[in-house]
Design a protein around this motif. Structure first.
Motif, PDB file in Angstrom:
ATOM      1  N   ARG A 146       0.807  -1.209   0.000  1.00  0.00           N
ATOM      2  CA  ARG A 146       0.000   0.000   0.000  1.00  0.00           C
ATOM      3  C   ARG A 146       0.850   1.273   0.000  1.00  0.00           C
ATOM      4  O   ARG A 146       0.433   2.300  -0.539  1.00  0.00           O
ATOM      5  N   LEU A 147       2.043   1.206   0.570  1.00  0.00           N
ATOM      6  CA  LEU A 147       2.900   2.388   0.631  1.00  0.00           C
ATOM      7  C   LEU A 147       3.354   2.789  -0.770  1.00  0.00           C
ATOM      8  O   LEU A 147       3.244   3.958  -1.167  1.00  0.00           O
ATOM      9  N   ASP A 148       3.880   1.834  -1.547  1.00  0.00           N
ATOM     10  CA  ASP A 148       4.308   2.143  -2.910  1.00  0.00           C
ATOM     11  C   ASP A 148       3.121   2.554  -3.772  1.00  0.00           C
ATOM     12  O   ASP A 148       3.237   3.438  -4.634  1.00  0.00           O
ATOM     13  N   ASP A 149       1.983   1.903  -3.560  1.00  0.00           N
ATOM     14  CA  ASP A 149       0.776   2.265  -4.293  1.00  0.00           C
ATOM     15  C   ASP A 149       0.418   3.725  -4.038  1.00  0.00           C
ATOM     16  O   ASP A 149       0.105   4.488  -4.972  1.00  0.00           O
ATOM     17  N   ALA A 150       0.487   4.144  -2.774  1.00  0.00           N
ATOM     18  CA  ALA A 150       0.148   5.520  -2.425  1.00  0.00           C
ATOM     19  C   ALA A 150       1.116   6.514  -3.055  1.00  0.00           C
ATOM     20  O   ALA A 150       0.712   7.588  -3.527  1.00  0.00           O
ATOM     21  N   ILE A 183       3.635   5.518 -18.466  1.00  0.00           N
ATOM     22  CA  ILE A 183       3.387   6.194 -17.191  1.00  0.00           C
ATOM     23  C   ILE A 183       2.469   5.296 -16.372  1.00  0.00           C
ATOM     24  O   ILE A 183       1.582   4.637 -16.919  1.00  0.00           O
ATOM     25  N   VAL A 184       2.678   5.255 -15.053  1.00  0.00           N
ATOM     26  CA  VAL A 184       1.821   4.472 -14.160  1.00  0.00           C
ATOM     27  C   VAL A 184       0.735   5.380 -13.603  1.00  0.00           C
ATOM     28  O   VAL A 184       1.029   6.382 -12.939  1.00  0.00           O
ATOM     29  N   LEU A 185      -0.520   5.031 -13.896  1.00  0.00           N
ATOM     30  CA  LEU A 185      -1.671   5.821 -13.456  1.00  0.00           C
ATOM     31  C   LEU A 185      -2.822   4.885 -13.069  1.00  0.00           C
ATOM     32  O   LEU A 185      -2.897   3.763 -13.581  1.00  0.00           O
ATOM     33  N   PRO A 186      -3.740   5.347 -12.203  1.00  0.00           N
ATOM     34  CA  PRO A 186      -4.918   4.541 -11.881  1.00  0.00           C
ATOM     35  C   PRO A 186      -5.957   4.605 -13.003  1.00  0.00           C
ATOM     36  O   PRO A 186      -6.466   5.679 -13.318  1.00  0.00           O
ATOM     37  N   GLU A 187      -6.231   3.453 -13.608  1.00  0.00           N
ATOM     38  CA  GLU A 187      -7.258   3.308 -14.646  1.00  0.00           C
ATOM     39  C   GLU A 187      -7.277   4.466 -15.643  1.00  0.00           C
ATOM     40  O   GLU A 187      -8.285   5.184 -15.765  1.00  0.00           O
ATOM     41  N   PRO A 188      -6.203   4.675 -16.386  1.00  0.00           N
ATOM     42  CA  PRO A 188      -6.166   5.797 -17.328  1.00  0.00           C
ATOM     43  C   PRO A 188      -7.070   5.559 -18.534  1.00  0.00           C
ATOM     44  O   PRO A 188      -7.157   4.457 -19.070  1.00  0.00           O
ATOM     45  N   THR A 189      -7.756   6.600 -18.971  1.00  0.00           N
ATOM     46  CA  THR A 189      -8.580   6.569 -20.173  1.00  0.00           C
ATOM     47  C   THR A 189      -8.483   7.925 -20.862  1.00  0.00           C
ATOM     48  O   THR A 189      -8.169   8.935 -20.223  1.00  0.00           O
ATOM     49  N   VAL A 190      -8.765   7.923 -22.153  1.00  0.00           N
ATOM     50  CA  VAL A 190      -8.832   9.177 -22.905  1.00  0.00           C
ATOM     51  C   VAL A 190     -10.295   9.492 -23.160  1.00  0.00           C
ATOM     52  O   VAL A 190     -11.021   8.684 -23.743  1.00  0.00           O
ATOM     53  N   LEU A 202      -3.676   0.499 -10.441  1.00  0.00           N
ATOM     54  CA  LEU A 202      -2.625   1.188 -11.177  1.00  0.00           C
ATOM     55  C   LEU A 202      -2.209   0.349 -12.388  1.00  0.00           C
ATOM     56  O   LEU A 202      -2.006  -0.860 -12.284  1.00  0.00           O
ATOM     57  N   TYR A 203      -2.064   1.011 -13.526  1.00  0.00           N
ATOM     58  CA  TYR A 203      -1.616   0.348 -14.752  1.00  0.00           C
ATOM     59  C   TYR A 203      -0.424   1.103 -15.340  1.00  0.00           C
ATOM     60  O   TYR A 203      -0.395   2.331 -15.330  1.00  0.00           O
ATOM     61  N   VAL A 232       2.123  -3.958  -7.064  1.00  0.00           N
ATOM     62  CA  VAL A 232       1.632  -2.578  -7.122  1.00  0.00           C
ATOM     63  C   VAL A 232       0.909  -2.312  -8.443  1.00  0.00           C
ATOM     64  O   VAL A 232      -0.183  -1.731  -8.451  1.00  0.00           O
ATOM     65  N   ILE A 233       1.501  -2.740  -9.548  1.00  0.00           N
ATOM     66  CA  ILE A 233       0.954  -2.471 -10.873  1.00  0.00           C
ATOM     67  C   ILE A 233       0.147  -3.675 -11.348  1.00  0.00           C
ATOM     68  O   ILE A 233       0.627  -4.810 -11.340  1.00  0.00           O
TER      69      ILE A 233
END
Length: 376
Positions: A146-150, A183-190, A202-203, A232-233
């Motif tokens: 959870r720490l790395d995720d945060a 780039i690592v982001l939570p559920e990225p969409t355009v 995170l993806y 984490v990812i």
């Protein structure tokens, strides 16, 4: 007496919290010195009217991420060098390395973070300097770590904004198609031409920007994250690979170890992919020459051609990355581009290479920033 002690303690606490708040809000801009040189180390093919694949293997450090403007200055210098050498045109596809966008997480921070000795110390400064953002991210963090995720999640909205502004801006400025690493982001969409983040997993994702500066299609999410980051990812199991149209042809993107799986090339072939870009990253200085450690945490392909220890890490990448190697891939050309530099105590390895007609061409120089060009 008790009231006096209570009043004194309250005033001291308020003073301490005020001082901390002022310190956390202060973002002094330190001096910026960075090597903007880059060398053309691989140049294959003959210029024609079909465009080219241009890989940029940068050499980056934490201070390059002190602000998006600083990172822009360095990457723009690389592209200006390519432009002066006649390597940019309306059909050029520029390929950047994996995680070049992820480190935007440390943008706009205090000098103590950039001067840290270890990545753990740097992440501690990141949390302490952004207490509200960090606590919010920690509450919504997922998984075992959870720490790395945060740490990765806490500045996601700003990271997405800076990523599109920076890399979309470079594509528009130099009139090229740009594969913006990852780039690592939570559920990225355009959505309506703008990169947005969600609240889920995170993806590790890559976006292709057109010469108008806008994303082409949706983010391509990585299916086989690096072993050390799998807690984490999230692995992208549900989303299929997609191919995008560019002025130089139909382009597929395989992030890092996704390029090791023959099935992924068959999926790209089915969509008519002519070109394959592989943004990549290998952690640890000297890892490229050490024995390959296998698929590590991911299931091996149905037909695995290598076993751990058979070859070096670098040889494995050349063997397993099947761009332009019939029948493994029907694409006419491909390029694998690695992130190089030093992020605190975390070194990097990997030597970028390009592929055509079953042959790989790689730079023999291990240090510095490199340009790799392939005329189509």
């Amino acid at each position: 007496m008790r009231k006096l002690l209570y009043l004194t303690f309250s005033m001291a606490l308020i003073a301490a919290l005020t001082t901390y708040a002022m310190w956390a809000a202060d973002r002094p801009a330190g001096h910026y010195l960075s090597d903007l040189r880059i060398n053309l180390t691989v140049d294959q093919g003959t210029p024609a009217n079909r465009g080219n694949l241009l890989g940029i293997q940068p050499e980056l450090f934490p201070t390059d991420y002190q602000s998006p403007d600083r990172l822009h200055r360095k990457l723009a210098a690389y592209l200006q060098k390519a432009q002066l050498q006649g390597l940019l045109n309306d059909k050029t596809i520029v390929v950047l390395p994996e995680h070049i966008g992820t480190w935007l997480m440390v943008s706009g921070e205090k000098d103590e973070l950039y001067q840290a000795n270890t990545i753990e110390e740097a992440m501690n400064w990141l949390a302490v300097s952004n207490p509200v953002q960090f606590l919010r991210a920690l509450i919504s963090a997922r998984g075992d770590n959870r720490l790395d995720d945060a740490h990765l999640r806490m500045k996601a909205k700003g990271m997405a904004r800076d990523y599109q502004a920076l890399f979309g801006g470079l594509a528009k400025e130099f009139h090229v198609t740009l594969v913006a690493g990852s780039i690592v982001l939570p559920e990225p969409t355009v959505i309506d031409g703008t990169l947005k983040v969600g609240h889920g997993a995170l993806y590790n994702s890559s976006i292709v920007f057109g010469s108008d500066g806008l994303p082409i299609g949706q983010p391509q999410r990585q299916m086989h994250p690096t072993f050390s980051r799998q807690d984490v990812i999230e692995a992208n199991d549900g989303q299929s690979l997609t191919v995008v149209d560019t002025p130089a042809g139909r382009l597929g993107v395989l992030i890092g170890r996704d390029s090791w799986y023959p099935e992924n090339y068959r999926r790209l072939d089915a969509q008519g992919a002519q070109l394959v870009a592989v943004p990549a990253f290998v952690n640890g200085r000297g890892t490229w020459e050490r024995p390959w450690r296998g698929y590590r945490g991911s299931s091996a392909p149905e037909v695995a051609s290598l076993k751990p220890g058979d070859v070096s890490e670098g040889q494995a990448w050349h063997r397993l990355t099947l761009t332009a190697q019939p029948p493994g891939s029907q694409a006419i050309a491909g390029m694998s581009v690695f992130l190089r530099g030093q992020f605190w105590d975390q070194g990097s390895a990997g030597q970028s290479f390009l592929s055509r007609d079953g042959q790989h061409f790689a730079s023999e120089e291990a240090r510095g920033a490199h340009l790799l060009n392939l005329w189509l």
